[in-house]
Design a protein around this motif. Structure first.
Motif, PDB file in Angstrom:
ATOM      1  N   LYS A  17      -4.792   8.172   4.144  1.00  0.00           N
ATOM      2  CA  LYS A  17      -5.679   7.894   3.006  1.00  0.00           C
ATOM      3  C   LYS A  17      -4.897   8.025   1.708  1.00  0.00           C
ATOM      4  O   LYS A  17      -4.036   8.890   1.583  1.00  0.00           O
ATOM      5  CB  LYS A  17      -6.843   8.897   2.975  1.00  0.00           C
ATOM      6  CG  LYS A  17      -7.948   8.589   3.966  1.00  0.00           C
ATOM      7  CD  LYS A  17      -9.133   9.517   3.719  1.00  0.00           C
ATOM      8  CE  LYS A  17     -10.175   9.424   4.810  1.00  0.00           C
ATOM      9  NZ  LYS A  17     -10.820   8.111   4.926  1.00  0.00           N
ATOM     10  N   PHE A  18      -5.195   7.172   0.755  1.00  0.00           N
ATOM     11  CA  PHE A  18      -4.564   7.286  -0.564  1.00  0.00           C
ATOM     12  C   PHE A  18      -5.207   8.435  -1.339  1.00  0.00           C
ATOM     13  O   PHE A  18      -6.257   8.959  -0.932  1.00  0.00           O
ATOM     14  CB  PHE A  18      -4.732   5.980  -1.343  1.00  0.00           C
ATOM     15  CG  PHE A  18      -3.960   4.838  -0.761  1.00  0.00           C
ATOM     16  CD1 PHE A  18      -2.576   4.815  -0.836  1.00  0.00           C
ATOM     17  CD2 PHE A  18      -4.602   3.785  -0.129  1.00  0.00           C
ATOM     18  CE1 PHE A  18      -1.844   3.768  -0.295  1.00  0.00           C
ATOM     19  CE2 PHE A  18      -3.878   2.736   0.413  1.00  0.00           C
ATOM     20  CZ  PHE A  18      -2.499   2.729   0.335  1.00  0.00           C
ATOM     21  N   GLN A  19      -4.603   8.761  -2.465  1.00  0.00           N
ATOM     22  CA  GLN A  19      -5.119   9.893  -3.246  1.00  0.00           C
ATOM     23  C   GLN A  19      -6.559   9.692  -3.692  1.00  0.00           C
ATOM     24  O   GLN A  19      -7.317  10.649  -3.834  1.00  0.00           O
ATOM     25  CB  GLN A  19      -4.229  10.110  -4.478  1.00  0.00           C
ATOM     26  CG  GLN A  19      -3.071  11.052  -4.160  1.00  0.00           C
ATOM     27  CD  GLN A  19      -2.255  11.384  -5.377  1.00  0.00           C
ATOM     28  OE1 GLN A  19      -2.328  10.682  -6.390  1.00  0.00           O
ATOM     29  NE2 GLN A  19      -1.467  12.440  -5.286  1.00  0.00           N
ATOM     30  N   GLY A  42       1.327  -9.933   7.905  1.00  0.00           N
ATOM     31  CA  GLY A  42      -0.049  -9.646   7.496  1.00  0.00           C
ATOM     32  C   GLY A  42      -0.300 -10.180   6.108  1.00  0.00           C
ATOM     33  O   GLY A  42       0.623 -10.348   5.312  1.00  0.00           O
ATOM     34  N   ALA A  43      -1.569 -10.438   5.798  1.00  0.00           N
ATOM     35  CA  ALA A  43      -1.942 -10.960   4.491  1.00  0.00           C
ATOM     36  C   ALA A  43      -1.623  -9.933   3.402  1.00  0.00           C
ATOM     37  O   ALA A  43      -1.371  -8.756   3.706  1.00  0.00           O
ATOM     38  CB  ALA A  43      -3.436 -11.277   4.494  1.00  0.00           C
ATOM     39  N   ASN A  44      -1.667 -10.358   2.168  1.00  0.00           N
ATOM     40  CA  ASN A  44      -1.521  -9.423   1.060  1.00  0.00           C
ATOM     41  C   ASN A  44      -2.556  -8.309   1.227  1.00  0.00           C
ATOM     42  O   ASN A  44      -3.724  -8.579   1.487  1.00  0.00           O
ATOM     43  CB  ASN A  44      -1.783 -10.113  -0.295  1.00  0.00           C
ATOM     44  CG  ASN A  44      -0.744 -11.166  -0.635  1.00  0.00           C
ATOM     45  OD1 ASN A  44      -1.073 -12.268  -1.058  1.00  0.00           O
ATOM     46  ND2 ASN A  44       0.513 -10.840  -0.452  1.00  0.00           N
ATOM     47  N   GLY A  45      -2.099  -7.082   1.090  1.00  0.00           N
ATOM     48  CA  GLY A  45      -3.024  -5.952   1.192  1.00  0.00           C
ATOM     49  C   GLY A  45      -3.279  -5.470   2.613  1.00  0.00           C
ATOM     50  O   GLY A  45      -4.101  -4.591   2.842  1.00  0.00           O
ATOM     51  N   ALA A  46      -2.568  -6.018   3.589  1.00  0.00           N
ATOM     52  CA  ALA A  46      -2.815  -5.647   4.993  1.00  0.00           C
ATOM     53  C   ALA A  46      -2.340  -4.227   5.309  1.00  0.00           C
ATOM     54  O   ALA A  46      -2.775  -3.622   6.286  1.00  0.00           O
ATOM     55  CB  ALA A  46      -2.123  -6.637   5.923  1.00  0.00           C
ATOM     56  N   GLY A  47      -1.399  -3.692   4.516  1.00  0.00           N
ATOM     57  CA  GLY A  47      -0.919  -2.327   4.756  1.00  0.00           C
ATOM     58  C   GLY A  47       0.556  -2.246   5.124  1.00  0.00           C
ATOM     59  O   GLY A  47       1.042  -1.181   5.521  1.00  0.00           O
ATOM     60  N   THR A 191       7.586  -9.491   5.680  1.00  0.00           N
ATOM     61  CA  THR A 191       7.858 -10.697   4.891  1.00  0.00           C
ATOM     62  C   THR A 191       6.743 -11.722   5.032  1.00  0.00           C
ATOM     63  O   THR A 191       6.005 -11.732   6.014  1.00  0.00           O
ATOM     64  CB  THR A 191       9.195 -11.349   5.322  1.00  0.00           C
ATOM     65  OG1 THR A 191       9.488 -12.432   4.446  1.00  0.00           O
ATOM     66  CG2 THR A 191       9.152 -11.844   6.755  1.00  0.00           C
ATOM     67  N   HIS A 192       6.650 -12.575   4.007  1.00  0.00           N
ATOM     68  CA  HIS A 192       5.748 -13.733   4.065  1.00  0.00           C
ATOM     69  C   HIS A 192       6.560 -15.016   4.219  1.00  0.00           C
ATOM     70  O   HIS A 192       5.997 -16.073   4.399  1.00  0.00           O
ATOM     71  CB  HIS A 192       4.945 -13.835   2.766  1.00  0.00           C
ATOM     72  CG  HIS A 192       4.088 -12.653   2.481  1.00  0.00           C
ATOM     73  ND1 HIS A 192       3.001 -12.316   3.248  1.00  0.00           N
ATOM     74  CD2 HIS A 192       4.149 -11.710   1.503  1.00  0.00           C
ATOM     75  CE1 HIS A 192       2.436 -11.223   2.747  1.00  0.00           C
ATOM     76  NE2 HIS A 192       3.127 -10.831   1.697  1.00  0.00           N
ATOM     77  N   ILE A 193       7.867 -14.888   4.094  1.00  0.00           N
ATOM     78  CA  ILE A 193       8.721 -16.086   4.095  1.00  0.00           C
ATOM     79  C   ILE A 193       9.331 -16.260   5.483  1.00  0.00           C
ATOM     80  O   ILE A 193      10.135 -15.440   5.923  1.00  0.00           O
ATOM     81  CB  ILE A 193       9.849 -15.952   3.048  1.00  0.00           C
ATOM     82  CG1 ILE A 193       9.252 -15.572   1.696  1.00  0.00           C
ATOM     83  CG2 ILE A 193      10.630 -17.254   2.935  1.00  0.00           C
ATOM     84  CD1 ILE A 193      10.298 -15.219   0.664  1.00  0.00           C
TER      85      ILE A 193
END
Ligand SMILES: Nc1ncnc2c1ncn2[C@@H]1O[C@H](COP(=O)(O)OP(=O)(O)OP(=O)(O)O)[C@@H](O)[C@H]1O
Length: 280
Positions: A17-19, A42-47, A191-193
């Motif tokens: 968990k984040f702060q 994974g998509a942006n924000g996937a972790g 990576t996304h590329i």
């Protein structure tokens, strides 16, 4: 007998968990053998970054959830783990009026002269460059040489090749592949590329909303994409399929409920008067 542990990566029941209390990762498990090259997809924000930072020991994971080469990366501050991510890219030293040999020496280049020379050649670095007067891609190449100079056992890469031209990226990926084939080391690369990557990974890990949805050897995913047109599009087709499924299961970030409101406020600031939603 060698005492160097094999650089395998074991993650079990890892939740983070984040702060602010929000979920970063949920019940992640993965087992990556020494010598593997894993693409984190994974998509942006996937972790992906969250996981890489935990693996690198930059963030504290709950006890007994992560072992890199058999050790807890946070507690044992592992020597052989190199994490190259955003903070590293933004380091200001590589924007100052400094020459390349001095920079490479500052990160131990003289202790590894053969690696240094190989990286300079592979990344096509001009030793006469001064760092305040190079392009973004040239700067990134010098940074990569700096980051890869010490012979790491585990390399965690958080998309740092965006500025590289196709040839530099291809050479860079080939170098990494050779590394895992010629000495005991392991790579996880978010990576996304996908250019030049069709033959690169040994494993794929698919992340979605803080979870690892799928993990396995590249071969184990072959049956998931029936219509492969070329070797190069195979990985791309699979990743596109995953991301479309993720989008469908998550739904759009701005659902229908928000649309009317957004358009109305745009109308209010002028210029978008015609752009009304067709149906509410
Ligand atoms: N410090 C933080 N506090 C709260 N939430 C955060 C924090 N850092 C990241 N997040 C959230 O956690 C989620 C995962 O972020 P992360 O950076 O790991 O994604 P990613 O898969 O690396 O994305 P990208 O492909 O865009 O780099 C995102 O929804 C993000 O908004």
């Amino acid at each position: 007998m060698s005492t160097t542990p094999l650089p395998n990566i074991e993650v079990q029941n890892l939740s983070y968990k984040f702060q602010d209390g929000s979920d970063g990762l949920q019940d992640v498990g993965m087992s990556l053998p020494a010598g593997s090259r894993t693409l984190l997809i994974g998509a942006n924000g996937a972790g992906k970054t969250t996981l890489l930072r935990l693996l690198s020991g930059k963030r504290l994971a709950p006890n007994d959830t992560i072992a890199v080469g058999g050790k807890d990366p946070f507690k044992d501050t592992l020597e052989g783990v190199t994490y190259l991510g955003v903070e590293w890219v933004l380091n200001s030293i590589v924007r100052t009026d400094i020459d390349v040999p001095t920079l490479l020496a500052s990160v131990g280049g003289n202790a590894f002269p053969e690696r240094r020379d190989e990286l300079v050649e592979i990344l096509d670095i001009d030793l006469r460059w001064r760092m305040h007067a190079v392009s973004d891609g040239e700067r990134r190449r010098v940074q990569l040489a700096m980051g890869l100079l010490r012979p790491w056992q585990v390399l965690l890469l958080d998309e740092i090749t965006v500025d590289l031209d196709l040839l530099s990226r291809s050479n860079f990926l080939a170098f990494l592949k050779r590394e895992t084939e010629t000495r005991s080391c392991t790579i996880v690369y978010a990576t996304h590329i996908l250019d030049n990557l069709a033959q690169w990974p040994t494993h794929l890990a698919h992340m979605h909303l803080g979870k690892v949805k799928a993990l396995g050897s590249v071969e184990s995913f072959h049956s998931q994409v029936p219509e492969w047109t070329s070797e190069n599009s195979r990985l791309g087709e699979l990743v596109l399929k995953w991301l479309k499924e993720d989008m469908a299961s998550r739904g759009p970030r701005n659902g229908r409920g928000n649309q009317g409101k957004t358009y109305q406020s745009l109308e209010g600031i002028g210029g978008y008067g015609q752009e009304k939603p067709v149906d509410k």
